[in-house]
Design a protein around this motif. Structure first.
Motif, PDB file in Angstrom:
ATOM      1  N   MET A   1      20.799  57.422 -74.132  1.00 11.11           N
ATOM      2  CA  MET A   1      20.963  55.949 -74.079  1.00 11.11           C
ATOM      3  C   MET A   1      22.102  55.704 -73.154  1.00 11.11           C
ATOM      4  SD  MET A   1      20.590  54.751 -77.833  1.00 11.11           S
ATOM      5  CE  MET A   1      20.605  52.960 -76.948  1.00 11.11           C
ATOM      6  N   ARG A   2      21.605  54.498 -72.699  1.00  7.46           N
ATOM      7  CA  ARG A   2      22.650  54.161 -71.701  1.00  7.46           C
ATOM      8  C   ARG A   2      24.052  53.380 -72.441  1.00  7.46           C
ATOM      9  NH1 ARG A   2      21.561  51.081 -66.739  1.00  7.46           N
ATOM     10  NH2 ARG A   2      19.606  50.843 -67.309  1.00  7.46           N
ATOM     11  N   SER A   3      23.624  52.742 -73.551  1.00  6.35           N
ATOM     12  CA  SER A   3      24.851  52.263 -74.450  1.00  6.35           C
ATOM     13  C   SER A   3      25.631  53.330 -74.857  1.00  6.35           C
ATOM     14  CB  SER A   3      24.097  51.276 -75.764  1.00  6.35           C
ATOM     15  OG  SER A   3      25.109  51.261 -76.627  1.00  6.35           O
ATOM     16  N   GLU A   4      27.203  52.904 -74.838  1.00  9.27           N
ATOM     17  CA  GLU A   4      28.048  53.794 -75.167  1.00  9.27           C
ATOM     18  C   GLU A   4      28.548  53.535 -76.760  1.00  9.27           C
ATOM     19  OE1 GLU A   4      30.885  53.891 -71.421  1.00  9.27           O
ATOM     20  OE2 GLU A   4      32.016  53.766 -73.365  1.00  9.27           O
ATOM     21  N   THR A   5      28.117  52.577 -77.338  1.00  7.93           N
ATOM     22  CA  THR A   5      28.431  52.050 -78.500  1.00  7.93           C
ATOM     23  C   THR A   5      27.104  52.642 -79.485  1.00  7.93           C
ATOM     24  OG1 THR A   5      27.570  49.969 -78.469  1.00  7.93           O
ATOM     25  CG2 THR A   5      30.103  50.292 -78.289  1.00  7.93           C
ATOM     26  N   ALA A   6      26.182  52.581 -79.078  1.00 11.12           N
ATOM     27  CA  ALA A   6      24.940  52.807 -80.017  1.00 11.12           C
ATOM     28  C   ALA A   6      24.993  54.376 -80.656  1.00 11.12           C
ATOM     29  CB  ALA A   6      23.576  52.432 -79.243  1.00 11.12           C
ATOM     30  N   PRO A   7      25.160  55.143 -79.907  1.00 11.10           N
ATOM     31  CA  PRO A   7      25.250  56.614 -80.545  1.00 11.10           C
ATOM     32  C   PRO A   7      26.450  56.559 -81.706  1.00 11.10           C
ATOM     33  CG  PRO A   7      25.034  56.647 -78.103  1.00 11.10           C
ATOM     34  CD  PRO A   7      25.311  55.366 -78.487  1.00 11.10           C
ATOM     35  N   VAL A   8      27.479  56.045 -81.404  1.00  2.08           N
ATOM     36  CA  VAL A   8      28.499  55.955 -82.366  1.00  2.08           C
ATOM     37  C   VAL A   8      28.348  55.143 -83.374  1.00  2.08           C
ATOM     38  CG1 VAL A   8      30.904  55.478 -82.897  1.00  2.08           C
ATOM     39  CG2 VAL A   8      30.127  56.011 -80.406  1.00  2.08           C
ATOM     40  N   LEU A   9      27.316  54.249 -83.449  1.00  3.49           N
ATOM     41  CA  LEU A   9      27.188  53.318 -84.517  1.00  3.49           C
ATOM     42  C   LEU A   9      25.825  54.157 -85.451  1.00  3.49           C
ATOM     43  CD1 LEU A   9      27.083  49.782 -83.093  1.00  3.49           C
ATOM     44  CD2 LEU A   9      29.028  50.900 -84.612  1.00  3.49           C
ATOM     45  N   LEU A  10      25.156  54.809 -84.744  1.00  2.37           N
ATOM     46  CA  LEU A  10      24.120  55.589 -85.226  1.00  2.37           C
ATOM     47  C   LEU A  10      24.596  56.531 -86.013  1.00  2.37           C
ATOM     48  CD1 LEU A  10      20.863  56.138 -85.035  1.00  2.37           C
ATOM     49  CD2 LEU A  10      21.575  58.177 -83.513  1.00  2.37           C
ATOM     50  N   GLY A  11      25.530  57.436 -85.614  1.00  6.71           N
ATOM     51  CA  GLY A  11      26.065  58.527 -86.118  1.00  6.71           C
ATOM     52  C   GLY A  11      26.742  58.128 -87.511  1.00  6.71           C
ATOM     53  N   PHE A  12      27.456  56.785 -87.457  1.00  7.95           N
ATOM     54  CA  PHE A  12      28.122  56.254 -88.548  1.00  7.95           C
ATOM     55  C   PHE A  12      27.242  55.987 -89.515  1.00  7.95           C
ATOM     56  CE2 PHE A  12      29.683  52.537 -90.842  1.00  7.95           C
ATOM     57  CZ  PHE A  12      30.775  52.794 -91.441  1.00  7.95           C
ATOM     58  N   ALA A  13      26.074  55.369 -89.507  1.00  3.49           N
ATOM     59  CA  ALA A  13      24.978  54.782 -90.329  1.00  3.49           C
ATOM     60  C   ALA A  13      24.211  56.107 -90.901  1.00  3.49           C
ATOM     61  CB  ALA A  13      23.750  53.902 -89.574  1.00  3.49           C
ATOM     62  N   LEU A  14      24.018  56.966 -90.057  1.00  5.41           N
ATOM     63  CA  LEU A  14      23.400  58.264 -90.481  1.00  5.41           C
ATOM     64  C   LEU A  14      24.023  59.017 -91.622  1.00  5.41           C
ATOM     65  CD1 LEU A  14      21.328  59.464 -87.638  1.00  5.41           C
ATOM     66  CD2 LEU A  14      20.511  58.288 -89.344  1.00  5.41           C
ATOM     67  N   GLY A  15      25.562  59.036 -91.337  1.00  3.46           N
ATOM     68  CA  GLY A  15      26.510  59.870 -92.075  1.00  3.46           C
ATOM     69  C   GLY A  15      26.871  58.932 -93.356  1.00  3.46           C
ATOM     70  N   LEU A  16      26.698  57.452 -93.303  1.00  5.53           N
ATOM     71  CA  LEU A  16      26.962  56.759 -94.537  1.00  5.53           C
ATOM     72  C   LEU A  16      25.564  57.142 -95.369  1.00  5.53           C
ATOM     73  CD1 LEU A  16      28.447  54.558 -95.654  1.00  5.53           C
ATOM     74  CD2 LEU A  16      27.136  52.920 -94.803  1.00  5.53           C
ATOM     75  N   VAL A  17      24.251  56.898 -94.689  1.00  5.42           N
ATOM     76  CA  VAL A  17      23.323  57.171 -95.922  1.00  5.42           C
ATOM     77  C   VAL A  17      23.394  58.530 -96.562  1.00  5.42           C
ATOM     78  CG1 VAL A  17      20.863  57.566 -95.928  1.00  5.42           C
ATOM     79  CG2 VAL A  17      21.688  55.782 -94.281  1.00  5.42           C
ATOM     80  N   GLY A  18      23.908  59.500 -95.886  1.00  7.56           N
ATOM     81  CA  GLY A  18      24.186  60.890 -96.468  1.00  7.56           C
ATOM     82  C   GLY A  18      24.997  61.043 -97.611  1.00  7.56           C
ATOM     83  N   ASP A  19      26.259  60.012 -97.039  1.00  7.50           N
ATOM     84  CA  ASP A  19      27.183  60.014 -98.197  1.00  7.50           C
ATOM     85  C   ASP A  19      26.683  59.205 -99.472  1.00  7.50           C
ATOM     86  OD1 ASP A  19      29.164  60.941 -96.601  1.00  7.50           O
ATOM     87  OD2 ASP A  19      29.852  59.003 -95.851  1.00  7.50           O
ATOM     88  N   CYS A  20      25.831  58.451 -99.565  1.00  7.02           N
ATOM     89  CA  CYS A  20      25.293  57.995-100.694  1.00  7.02           C
ATOM     90  C   CYS A  20      24.783  58.597-101.546  1.00  7.02           C
ATOM     91  CB  CYS A  20      24.277  57.044-100.425  1.00  7.02           C
ATOM     92  SG  CYS A  20      24.784  55.663 -99.470  1.00  7.02           S
TER      93      CYS A  20
END
Lengths: 164, 281
Positions: free
Chosen positions: A47-66
């Motif tokens: 991806m071109r975006s620098e922030t999207a992969p960070v936010l994606l990792g955060f979101a996926l990790g959060l779902v796992g934490d649930c």
């Protein structure tokens, strides 16, 4: 811009669902693939975006934490870290072949798994060491193999950050 | 320009620091608030999609399973008739002896809609929650045997702690010799039957059931079979390893055993079935 963001949300959603559904049947012995790391690194490289992969990792990790609310936030932080590291090294990774990228994913998966084991605790030092030696190491290798196949299929990144 | 000012201009650093701050905030939230966040994340459109994906995987084997179930139904109907006769006989004898009557527990069927991602599988998400009468601490089983217990309950879903979780313990009895012990999972050894004195008679292939001593799990649910027994003369207890009856990685449907209304919550001997709650860790 909107279609790209929408596509990102759809893909993130699909990965989150897959991470909590198909991982069970994919398990071989103690080895379980870490789809969060695979997704974060793949997005980080492609991806071109620098922030999207960070936010994606955060979101996926959060779902796992649930699935374990006592450590809600830990997996999210580790997922964000995976995205951050992959973005930080993506210029170098993009120029390398799929095998080097897969090794990178494998090492990252192992490190995050060890941090997770230490943070959550599994019943003493001996037990933690065993989990690291069995499931963390085999899971990291398994994750690396899956990511290698994925990188072969995706080919070389085409986004503009390489030529900037 | 200071290093901090330079870092603030890098978008990935700003995003990462924001995520870490958000994660730290989530980690320090009280238990009820964390469960509320998890409820929102899992319920808001995520759970139905999980159920759909998992059901896709089971569609292929549906026809085969259907015929297998029809055959099992006939066998079970015959067995049920015989057992009813024995139950009536047992009830009559219990009444003669003045023992309290034992009624079967009510069950709630639920689909497995998610499995804990990550390197270890210790919890699963099921499709029954508070709205269907599920409460924390209830036992979860399949026809094959014991799965675990309900760890967290949301409105339409629940998190189930599996027997594979090292913090999960269940009082157990060996069916043949009636030797008592505690079943727990040790990462380096798998499922084991602890606290069995070396004088007890336990053999490879023995069936291990729940003893029902702790008030969490009902009596007589299959846990697994003995796969290995080691007797060290210098040790007080046998080293008994078990093969679990239920393969947690491939669960599709489970049953939650609802506690009988007349049964007091957490009856005597609550230490035998110990499942460490999330707050106690």
């Amino acid at each position: 811009m909107i279609p790209v963001a929408l596509g990102l949300v759809v893909v993130a959603y699909a990965v989150a669902v897959a991470n909590a559904t198909v991982v069970g049947p994919l398990t071989i012995g103690p080895a379980r693939p870490d789809l969060v790391v695979i997704a974060a690194v793949t997005f980080g490289i492609h991806m071109r975006s620098e922030t999207a992969p960070v936010l994606l990792g955060f979101a996926l990790g959060l779902v796992g934490d649930c699935f374990r609310p006592s450590t809600l936030g830990l997996g999210a932080a580790l997922g964000a870290f995976a995205g951050f590291v992959s973005v930080s090294y993506r210029q170098r990774l993009a120029l390398e072949g799929p095998s080097v990228r897969a090794v990178f994913v494998s090492v990252l998966a192992f490190v995050l798994s060890v941090i997770s084991v230490i943070s959550t605790g599994v019943g003493g030092v001996g037990a933690a060491a065993w989990v690291v030696l069995s499931s963390s190491s085999t899971g990291a290798v398994y994750t690396g193999v899956i990511s290698f196949v994925l990188f072969l299929l995706l080919g070389r990144p085409r986004y503009g950050y390489l030529t900037r | 320009m200071s290093i901090l000012a330079r870092l603030v201009r890098v978008p990935r650093v700003v995003a990462f620091v924001s995520c870490v701050v958000a994660s730290a905030f989530l980690l320090v939230l009280p238990g009820s608030a964390r469960r509320a966040v998890a409820d929102v994340v899992l319920s808001a459109g995520f759970r139905p999609a999980q159920g759909f994906v998992l059901s896709l995987g089971s569609l292929r084997s549906l026809s085969e399973e259907n015929s297998r179930l029809r055959r099992a139904l006939v066998t079970l109907a015959l067995e049920n008739a015989a057992l009813r006769e024995r139950e009536m006989e047992a009830e009559r004898l219990r009444a003669l002896l003045g023992f309290a009557s034992e009624r079967p527990a009510e069950v709630v069927a639920a689909e497995v809609v998610g499995m804990q991602p990550g390197p270890r599988l210790h919890t699963i998400l099921i499709s029954a929650g508070r709205s269907r009468g599920v409460a924390r601490g209830l036992a979860v089983i399949t026809p094959e045997g014991l799965v675990g217990r309900v760890l967290d309950v949301y409105e339409h879903a629940s998190v189930v702690q599996l027997l594979a979780d090292p913090s999960c313990r269940a009082s157990a009895v060996v069916r043949r010799s009636r030797a008592l012990g505690i079943v727990r999972s040790i990462p380096s050894r798998g499922l084991v039957l602890d606290n069995v004195p070396f004088t007890e008679d336990v053999r490879r292939g023995d069936t291990v059931l729940t003893a029902g001593l702790g008030g969490v799990f009902p009596k007589g649910v299959l846990i697994g079979t003995v796969s290995e027994v080691r007797a060290d003369p210098s040790a007080m207890f046998l080293d008994v390893r078990l093969s679990p009856a239920v393969g947690a990685g491939r669960l599709e449907e489970v049953f939650v055993l609802k506690r009988r209304p007349s049964e007091p919550h957490g009856s005597a001997g609550a230490s035998a079935d110990t499942l460490v709650s999330e707050e106690q860790r």
